[in-house]
Structures are given as C-alpha cells and as structure tokens.
Design a protein around this motif. Structure first.
Motif, mmCIF file in Angstrom:
data_model
loop_
_atom_site.group_PDB
_atom_site.id
_atom_site.type_symbol
_atom_site.label_atom_id
_atom_site.label_comp_id
_atom_site.label_asym_id
_atom_site.label_seq_id
_atom_site.Cartn_x
_atom_site.Cartn_y
_atom_site.Cartn_z
ATOM 1 N N GLN A 360 0.826 -1.203 0.000
ATOM 2 C CA GLN A 360 0.000 0.000 0.000
ATOM 3 C C GLN A 360 0.865 1.260 0.000
ATOM 4 O O GLN A 360 0.530 2.262 -0.637
ATOM 5 N N LEU A 361 2.015 1.189 0.713
ATOM 6 C CA LEU A 361 2.936 2.325 0.695
ATOM 7 C C LEU A 361 3.505 2.561 -0.704
ATOM 8 O O LEU A 361 3.689 3.702 -1.128
ATOM 9 N N ASP A 364 0.848 4.379 -2.515
ATOM 10 C CA ASP A 364 0.726 5.765 -2.038
ATOM 11 C C ASP A 364 1.757 6.684 -2.671
ATOM 12 O O ASP A 364 1.521 7.892 -2.804
ATOM 13 N N HIS A 365 2.917 6.123 -3.041
ATOM 14 C CA HIS A 365 3.980 6.933 -3.640
ATOM 15 C C HIS A 365 4.067 6.741 -5.152
ATOM 16 O O HIS A 365 5.064 7.125 -5.777
ATOM 17 N N ARG A 402 9.256 6.228 4.947
ATOM 18 C CA ARG A 402 7.996 5.774 5.518
ATOM 19 C C ARG A 402 8.087 4.318 5.965
ATOM 20 O O ARG A 402 7.558 3.939 7.022
#
Length: 419
Positions: A360-361, A364-365, A402
């Motif tokens: 998911q990270l 997100d990027h 992150r």
C-alpha cells in the motif's frame, strides 16, 4: 632531448622511470627524440636508491630546474599537488598527472592556468585504458549520449567474488586488502568516491559540466548481501558498481552506485579487477573500452604515452578538449529527479498482513511493483525483495523513510538501482 622530472616516485613513478629507460629505443622512435628522466622527488630516498636518477625530497628542485621540460605529478592528495602543478605551469613546464582527486576539484582552474601549455591526464581514469583520448579526440565529432563504466577495480573484484563464490562482503574485503587491491581504510574505493572522481573528469570532457563530487549522487557497495546476490541471479542480473553520466534533454545526470545489470549486457561480463567503460555517441553508437584500471605498469603506461604525445605533437590546448561551451544551457540534473527502476530489500516480521501494508505504501507513492519475492531469513522474520518499474529518486527515498517507521520493518530498507 626532452628531460622529465617525476614528483612522487612510488609504485607508478618507479614504473615510469623504468619504462622510459627499458623501452628507450621504441619510445625515441615514436616520439622523435630521446626522453630521459633527469630527477625525481620522494619522501624516502632510500626506497629508490637503485634508480639511476637524481633524487630529492624537495619538489622545487624539479619545478625550478630550467632543464626540466615535463613535470610528472604522482603524489596523490589534493592540496600540495595543486600547488606543485600550478607552479609547474606558471614556470612554463608541461604537466602529466594521474591525480583524479586533484582534477575532480580543480580541472577547470588548472585548464585556465595551463593555457597553451600541454597538460595531460590519461592515467587519472581507468589506468591503462586510453579513455581520455578516446573521448577528447577519437569521439570528438559526436554528441555523447551516455557514459557507463566500471571504474574501480577493487569493487569489481569484490562483487565478482560475491557473485561467483557466494562469499560475504567482509570476507571478500579482507581478501582484497590482503592482495593489495584495497587499502587498510577502504572507504574511498568501496564508498564510490574513487569512481565519482573519475566520472567527473569524463563528464567534463563529454559535456563541459563543471560539477564537484558533493553535487552528485554517490553510493558504494557496503550494504550488499547474499540475499541481494540471490535475487540478482534469479532474475538474470549481475551486480556492478557503475559510474553513469547521461544526457537527458538539457540536463546531465551524474551518479555512482551499485546496480543490477542484465547478464547479457557487455559491461556485465567485465569481472575481477578489470575496468570497462561504455560510451554512446550520437553518430558512432556504442563503443566499449576494456583493460586494467590500476597497477604500477598499467598506469605508468598511460603516463608515458602522455609524455610521448607531448614530445611528438608539441603544445596541446585546451586541456579538456574545448575552448567554448560544448552545449549551451546544459545543467546538472538534481539527484532527486533521476529516474530508474529499483530493487528493495526489507527484513520484516513474518506475520499475516505485512505484505499488504507495505505494498500500500508503494501505491501511495505511485511506485509500481514489477516483482516480489519472500525469503525466510531467521526465526519469525523474512526478507521481502521487490523490483519496481521506473520511478524517481525522490519518490523511492520518501517511501523508504515511511517504511522505516513501520513496526514490522526490522531494519532500514536497502535499495539498489536496476540499469
């Protein structure tokens, strides 16, 4: 007769003296006149007492000698060699150097001082490979699209061992030090700084870029493990420390880092302590230069070739191969804007839902995943190995920061670019 003074009669300096003596007849034939080493400077004269030249500990004994025509600077370091080279040029003496660090910081200032006085530096990049003359002369009709090179034999030796023998980083580093390929403090080599200095010199000739090491992306090979080696092999890659200079529109990107390179690429086949540099020109296409990148005789061969060239062709100007800007408006690309594919290694707690949290990270990027592998590493933990599609340095680094904040991530993520 041309008289030479050698400042720094160490391993390379001794080889220069010996080549000029032992190959005297062929060198005279090729240069058109006899070349002799009149004197040398060294910290400990006892180490070179067997050489048949005058020895001193004071560089001024050469710099102020009106009979010396060419000064060969082989001292190492930056500050004192800069003073020596400046004085030699101001005294009207031609200069030959193998000092990459000196040129990485002061090449443009020295070119201005040199003017029409010959200043040659073939041995500063890739030892015995004639890459400087290839770029400055042989490819002078081309716009240079890219330079990609293995420019540090120490790192190439270590990575070859790690790939071929499954050895750990610490083991191959100790072997490299025992064989004399790596210094007691190997940071300059394994941290990528040696290769960065060389790349800056080549980029100046190719693009006219006046950048300093602090302005470019520099990474070494210290973090590479056998988990990374296994991933590379599974997907048809080898790992190399590369110096890359590449034009992208009106920008030039300069970077040194470990890279996953396709096993089919020509540069991937360069192993051991050897160096190899690929240059792509807009007219000639790709050319590849291969050979020994260090060692007394290989480096001295390039030094003596420069001496012969000065004697044979007389004054040579300008030092970097151009008087006017090569490309109007060219600028150094910000490291944050460099685009690449990436490989990431994460060590995480082996628990349900972690992979979904991490992917998911990526989303997100705006980083797309091309492949992912999970491998057990220790009890209750696993390695997650990712390959991405193309992304920017900024986005990948922000995501890595992150990732470090996630409690299931047990250590800082490790990244290698895919070329």
């Amino acid at each position: 007769m041309t008289r030479v003074g050698v400042i720094g009669v160490g391993t390379v300096g001794r080889s220069v003296v010996e080549i000029l003596e032992e190959n005297r007849s062929i060198i005279t034939a090729r240069s058109g006149e006899e070349i002799v080493v009149k004197s040398g400077v060294v910290r400990n004269p006892e180490k070179v007492s067997d050489l048949s030249i005058a020895i001193s500990q004071n560089p001024d004994d050469i710099l102020d000698d009106p009979e010396i025509d060419i000064v060969v600077e082989l001292m190492g370091g930056v500050d004192l060699p800069l003073q020596v080279v400046q004085k030699a040029l101001r005294n009207g003496k031609a200069v030959v150097t193998a000092n990459k660090a000196l040129l990485a910081y002061h090449r443009y200032a020295l070119q201005e001082i040199a003017g029409d006085i010959p200043f040659e530096f073939e041995a500063s990049v890739a030892g015995g490979i004639p890459i400087i003359n290839a770029l400055r002369d042989g490819l002078s009709a081309n716009h240079i699209l890219s330079i990609t090179g293995i420019m540090n034999g120490t790192c190439n030796f270590m990575l070859t061992k790690m790939m071929n023998e499954g050895a750990a980083f610490e083991t191959v580093l100790a072997e490299a030090q025992a064989l004399g390929y790596a210094e007691a403090d190997p940071t300059f080599d394994i941290g990528g700084f040696d290769a960065a200095h060389k790349l800056l010199i080549l980029a100046s000739i190719a693009y006219g870029i006046d950048a300093k090491p602090e302005q470019m992306l520099i990474e070494g090979i210290e973090g590479i493990t056998q988990a990374d080696i296994a991933f590379a092999k599974e997907f048809g890659y080898t790992i190399k420390l590369l110096g890359i200079a590449k034009r992208d529109g009106n920008e030039v990107e300069l970077r040194v880092h470990a890279a996953l390179v396709s096993e089919e690429a020509m540069i991937a086949k360069i192993d051991g302590v050897m160096n190899g540099i690929s240059v792509v020109g807009d007219r000639v296409g790709e050319t590849l230069y291969y050979g020994p990148g260090a060692g007394g005789n290989a480096t001295a061969s390039a030094v003596v070739a420069n001496i012969i060239d000065i004697v044979r062709s007389g004054k040579r100007s300008p030092m970097l191969g151009f008087n006017h800007p090569l490309e109007e408006g060219l600028r150094l690309k910000s490291s944050d804007e460099i685009r690449s594919k990436y490989y990431l290694r994460l060590r995480v707690s082996d628990k349900p839902g972690i992979l979904a949290q991490i992917t998911q990270l990526f989303a997100d990027h705006a980083i797309s995943i091309e492949a992912v592998i999970q491998r057990p590493c220790q009890k209750e933990c696993a390695h997650l190995l990712f390959a991405t599609h193309e992304a920017t340095e900024r986005s990948i680094r922000e995501m890595m920061l992150r990732l470090e904040t996630l409690s299931p991530v047990l250590e800082a993520p490790f990244m290698i670019r895919i070329v």
